[in-house]
Enzyme design. Structure first.
Site, PDB file in Angstrom:
ATOM      1  N   CYS A   1     -42.237 -15.258  -9.820  1.00  0.00           N
ATOM      2  CA  CYS A   1     -43.450 -14.549 -10.184  1.00  0.00           C
ATOM      3  C   CYS A   1     -43.174 -13.804 -11.469  1.00  0.00           C
ATOM      4  CB  CYS A   1     -43.814 -13.541  -9.098  1.00  0.00           C
ATOM      5  SG  CYS A   1     -43.930 -14.287  -7.465  1.00  0.00           S
TER       6      CYS A   1
ATOM      7  N   ARG B   1     -44.560 -18.317 -15.191  1.00  0.00           N
ATOM      8  CA  ARG B   1     -43.681 -18.053 -14.056  1.00  0.00           C
ATOM      9  C   ARG B   1     -44.392 -18.250 -12.720  1.00  0.00           C
ATOM     10  NH1 ARG B   1     -39.194 -15.090 -15.619  1.00  0.00           N
ATOM     11  NH2 ARG B   1     -38.872 -14.423 -13.487  1.00  0.00           N
TER      12      ARG B   1
ATOM     13  N   TRP C   1     -46.449 -16.805  -7.619  1.00  0.00           N
ATOM     14  CA  TRP C   1     -46.213 -18.187  -7.214  1.00  0.00           C
ATOM     15  C   TRP C   1     -45.747 -18.109  -5.779  1.00  0.00           C
ATOM     16  CZ3 TRP C   1     -48.419 -21.983  -9.135  1.00  0.00           C
ATOM     17  CH2 TRP C   1     -47.948 -23.285  -9.011  1.00  0.00           C
TER      18      TRP C   1
ATOM     19  N   ASN D   1     -40.917  -9.471  -7.625  1.00  0.00           N
ATOM     20  CA  ASN D   1     -40.536 -10.861  -7.886  1.00  0.00           C
ATOM     21  C   ASN D   1     -39.247 -11.133  -7.123  1.00  0.00           C
ATOM     22  OD1 ASN D   1     -40.075 -13.401  -9.037  1.00  0.00           O
ATOM     23  ND2 ASN D   1     -38.880 -12.518 -10.695  1.00  0.00           N
ATOM     24  N   GLY D   2     -39.226 -12.201  -6.335  1.00  0.00           N
ATOM     25  CA  GLY D   2     -38.020 -12.528  -5.562  1.00  0.00           C
ATOM     26  C   GLY D   2     -38.389 -12.832  -4.127  1.00  0.00           C
TER      27      GLY D   2
ATOM     28  N   GLU E   1     -33.461 -37.875 -18.009  1.00  0.00           N
ATOM     29  CA  GLU E   1     -34.256 -36.759 -18.547  1.00  0.00           C
ATOM     30  C   GLU E   1     -35.682 -37.223 -18.873  1.00  0.00           C
ATOM     31  OE1 GLU E   1     -34.155 -33.712 -18.585  1.00  0.00           O
ATOM     32  OE2 GLU E   1     -35.512 -33.073 -20.170  1.00  0.00           O
TER      33      GLU E   1
ATOM     34  N   LYS F   1     -39.182 -35.894 -17.215  1.00  0.00           N
ATOM     35  CA  LYS F   1     -40.349 -35.386 -17.970  1.00  0.00           C
ATOM     36  C   LYS F   1     -41.614 -36.121 -17.526  1.00  0.00           C
ATOM     37  CE  LYS F   1     -38.882 -32.556 -19.051  1.00  0.00           C
ATOM     38  NZ  LYS F   1     -37.643 -31.867 -19.241  1.00  0.00           N
TER      39      LYS F   1
ATOM     40  N   GLU G   1     -42.613 -34.899 -13.889  1.00  0.00           N
ATOM     41  CA  GLU G   1     -43.054 -33.519 -13.651  1.00  0.00           C
ATOM     42  C   GLU G   1     -44.368 -33.184 -14.329  1.00  0.00           C
ATOM     43  OE1 GLU G   1     -40.629 -30.235 -15.132  1.00  0.00           O
ATOM     44  OE2 GLU G   1     -39.828 -31.544 -16.674  1.00  0.00           O
TER      45      GLU G   1
ATOM     46  N   HIS H   1     -29.037 -54.879  -8.596  1.00  0.00           N
ATOM     47  CA  HIS H   1     -28.441 -54.500  -7.310  1.00  0.00           C
ATOM     48  C   HIS H   1     -29.447 -53.817  -6.387  1.00  0.00           C
ATOM     49  CE1 HIS H   1     -24.618 -55.740  -8.880  1.00  0.00           C
ATOM     50  NE2 HIS H   1     -24.790 -54.944  -9.934  1.00  0.00           N
TER      51      HIS H   1
ATOM     52  N   LYS I   1     -41.615 -22.103 -14.271  1.00  0.00           N
ATOM     53  CA  LYS I   1     -40.570 -22.242 -15.288  1.00  0.00           C
ATOM     54  C   LYS I   1     -39.206 -21.778 -14.812  1.00  0.00           C
ATOM     55  CE  LYS I   1     -39.198 -22.897 -19.580  1.00  0.00           C
ATOM     56  NZ  LYS I   1     -39.038 -24.321 -19.944  1.00  0.00           N
TER      57      LYS I   1
HETATM   58  C1  F6R Z   1     -37.527 -29.610 -16.162  1.00  0.00           C
HETATM   59  C2  F6R Z   1     -37.108 -28.235 -16.030  1.00  0.00           C
HETATM   60  C3  F6R Z   1     -36.290 -27.844 -14.862  1.00  0.00           C
HETATM   61  C4  F6R Z   1     -35.171 -26.881 -15.301  1.00  0.00           C
HETATM   62  C5  F6R Z   1     -34.371 -26.390 -14.081  1.00  0.00           C
HETATM   63  C6  F6R Z   1     -33.213 -25.498 -14.494  1.00  0.00           C
HETATM   64  O1  F6R Z   1     -38.287 -29.793 -17.308  1.00  0.00           O
HETATM   65  O2  F6R Z   1     -37.413 -27.422 -16.859  1.00  0.00           O
HETATM   66  O3  F6R Z   1     -35.762 -28.962 -14.241  1.00  0.00           O
HETATM   67  O4  F6R Z   1     -34.341 -27.554 -16.189  1.00  0.00           O
HETATM   68  O5  F6R Z   1     -35.220 -25.685 -13.226  1.00  0.00           O
HETATM   69  O6  F6R Z   1     -33.635 -24.385 -15.223  1.00  0.00           O
HETATM   70  P1  F6R Z   1     -32.628 -23.531 -16.086  1.00  0.00           P
HETATM   71  O7  F6R Z   1     -32.149 -24.359 -17.215  1.00  0.00           O
HETATM   72  O8  F6R Z   1     -33.428 -22.355 -16.549  1.00  0.00           O
HETATM   73  O9  F6R Z   1     -31.499 -23.141 -15.184  1.00  0.00           O
END
Ligand code: F6R
Length: 618
Positions: A2, A27, A71, A97-98, A491, A495, A498, A514, A613
């Site tokens: 949050c 967030r 959130w 938050n937490g 990666e 992208k 998500e 395989h 995020k």
């Molecule tokens: C994907 C993404 C997440 C973060 C993951 C780790 O686009 O952003 O998979 O990479 O939650 O976050 P950090 O790097 O902040 O530890």
């Protein structure tokens, strides 16, 4: 996950809190609320959904208050569960938050003591605990301190009381909280972006700190061994706005050349990466002195193995860089998902542990980092966030300097992490006296060209946009990448998944036959990473032919389109000269495909469903 914000000494608290919440929505954004003190009362406005639904001009005038964008973790996202929460009398308001792990037990005890609850959140117990403690102490700071002693879990908490005009108090434990200092006004938030438009002077709080904000100033009580020091933020508000782009993600993709320059500038020469950004740590956990934490890179280089711990995109960045540590520095590299990592104490002499985390606040990564440290490992953090918990926990840290990243999907921070890890590998090679293969050394010398190549690739958006639009009609796709490009394929698949909700899976090309080949049908989109510098470029072309023969729609991301197009495949061109350069340029085309696909499907690009995020809960 949050966002919280408090302020004091401002002209119009409701407006300041409302503006700040909008910036914190990355967030979490499933409900929001604002509380201000007005004429001896606390006025709370809450909503299920986004903060836009709250009209700040309808909130009474005040110079201080607190706010929250949620959130949901405990209790569904409705108005009753939205923060701020209040005590029984509605005199105290809090934002949190937490996660409070012992909330069930506390709720039972509080109910027995006569407290009435209005929500199903874990958070509400905090308001009632403060209520009891305030009755005993008559001091909001003391009351928060006493309440904190009964909480188990992670938290950053803000509180105000109707009887304490001109006071906002806060505390943290394993959740970020930072103070902003302006002339006559103070702010307290989960992230600097919430108040960056007002000030660039900040104090990062530490676990256990209790902070009191009054119009006269700031008092921090904690167990610090160093005095509290304000720091200057190195980025401006422009960096945290869309600056004319339709989405933060697109803007952040376009910031990659600059971010890469920043990550690489002056750092490719031996000795030019310094831990802790050249500073000695100014803050330290209560049980250590700052001196205990100071390590230098030579101590990391003494180890024969590096264990990387990370999640999501940061995991992919570590995976992509692991190869470089082995090739360039002769150090064995293992990459572990932080959520699964358990330290093996027998390895402490041999291995150092490196946490890769752009936010520096990811709960899984922090847990793994702390466990590694407790087990006796030398630890390092590679992060975008100076002052984050990761920088305070690890023995040393390396900044990636990508600037703020607002879009939930990591883009520029992935690229910068990779670049910094690449350089770190070179520095460790130097310190170890390891002589890499001349070809590998030459690759490193070309790293300085990468930002220009990435810019040239970004300028060539047409083909990738067309592929993204085509992909939008499908529910699933595959991304093929071999050797150092397999983590990149992972990666790109992440992208796509998500932000566009298209199910994307990455495979090393050789693995197809395989099992995964069974999934290929007429028209299945398959993206293939096909660099000119691959050890065996023909191997990728034959994998592409294999899937094309089963009806797949194959598109190659390549720095040498001609021979591939001659075989009848469509290509997305990238500008690169070297094996390492290809990874960065192909990355931006993969991001572009994911972005365009999400836009075409009408997805919320910057705030994908179910995601936030900064994942500050395990
Ligand atoms: C994907 C993404 C997440 C973060 C993951 C780790 O686009 O952003 O998979 O990479 O939650 O976050 P950090 O790097 O902040 O530890």
């Amino acid at each position: 996950m949050c966002g919280i914000l408090g302020c004091i000494g401002v002209e119009d608290a409701a407006q300041v809190l409302h503006d700040g919440l909008k910036r914190l929505e990355y967030r979490g954004y499933d409900s929001a609320g604002i509380a201000v003190a007005h004429e001896g009362d606390i006025q709370v406005d809450k909503t299920a959904g986004r903060v836009e639904a709250i009209e700040p001009t309808h909130i009474p005038h005040s110079t201080f208050g607190l706010a929250h964008t949620r959130w949901a973790t405990h209790g569904e996202p409705n108005e009753a569960n939205a923060h701020p929460h209040t005590d029984c009398a509605g005199r105290i308001a809090i934002a949190h938050n937490g996660i409070i792990e012992n909330h069930d037990e506390l709720r039972q005890q509080l109910r027995q003591d006569g407290h009435a609850f209005t929500s199903t959140t874990d958070t509400e117990v905090i308001a009632h605990l403060i209520e009891d403690a305030y009755q005993a102490t008559g001091d909001l700071g003391q009351a928060l301190r006493q309440a904190r002693h009964r909480l188990e879990g992670s938290y950053a908490i803000l509180a105000v009381h109707a009887d304490e005009p001109n006071l906002v108090v806060g505390t943290r434990h394993e959740s970020p909280l930072v103070v902003g200092i302006d002339d006559g006004a103070l702010y307290l938030a989960s992230d600097i972006v919430a108040f960056r438009e007002h000030t660039d002077r900040v104090v990062h709080l530490e676990d256990g700190d209790l902070v009191r904000l009054t119009p006269q100033g700031l008092i921090v009580d904690g167990q610090r061994t160093e005095p509290v020091q304000a720091e200057q933020v190195a980025w401006d508000l422009e960096d945290a706005t869309k600056a004319g782009f339709p989405h933060f993600m697109l803007k952040e993709m376009h910031e990659q050349p600059r971010a890469l320059r920043e990550a690489l500038t002056g750092r490719t020469q031996p000795g030019s990466i310094e831990l802790n950004d050249g500073d000695t740590p100014t803050c330290s956990p209560s049980n250590e002195t700052a001196r205990d934490r100071g390590i230098d890179l030579a101590q990391v280089a003494d180890h024969d193995q590096l264990i990387f711990i990370a999640c999501g995109s940061s995991y992919n960045a570590a995976l992509a860089a692991a190869h470089e540590f082995e090739q360039l520095a002769g150090i064995e590299a293992r990459v572990e998902r932080a959520s699964e990592y358990e330290p093996n104490p027998w390895q402490t002499d041999r291995a150092a542990v490196v946490a890769v985390t752009q936010s520096g606040e990811t709960a899984d990564t922090l847990r793994a980092l702390e466990a590694a440290k407790q087990a006796g490992f030398t630890t390092l953090a590679v992060t975008n966030t100076n002052g984050s918990t990761a920088t305070r926990t690890a023995h040393g840290w390396v900044p990636i300097r990508a600037g703020p990243e607002i879009s939930v999907a990591a883009t520029k921070t992935f690229a910068s992490q990779l670049a910094v890890l690449h350089n770190l590998a070179a520095h460790l090679a130097h310190l170890r006296g390891f002589t890499p293969d001349p070809r590998v050394r030459e690759e490193l010398d070309h790293l300085q060209d990468v930002p220009t190549q990435v810019q040239a690739t970004l300028d060539e958006a047409g083909p990738a946009n067309a592929v993204g639009q085509r992909l939008a009609d499908h529910d699933r796709c595959f991304v093929l990448g071999s050797g150092p490009n397999h983590p990149l394929a992972e990666e790109i698949a992440l992208k796509i998944k998500e932000i566009s909700y298209v199910h994307a899976e990455a495979f090393p090309a050789g693995e197809l036959k395989h099992g995964p080949l069974a999934l290929v049908e007429e028209g299945t989109p398959v993206l293939a990473l096909a660099p000119r510098t691959a050890e065996d470029p023909e191997a990728m072309i034959s994998s592409m032919s294999e899937v094309a023969a089963r009806g797949a729609d194959v598109i190659a991301i390549t720095d040498e389109p001609q021979p591939i197009e001659e075989r009848g495949f469509q290509t997305v061109p990238v500008a690169s000269k070297t094996e390492a350069g290809f990874v960065y340029s192909a990355l931006v085309q993969g991001q572009r495909i994911a972005y365009q696909c999400a836009v075409e499907r009408g997805c919320n690009v910057d705030k994908p469903r179910n995601l936030a995020k900064s994942v500050t809960v395990e």
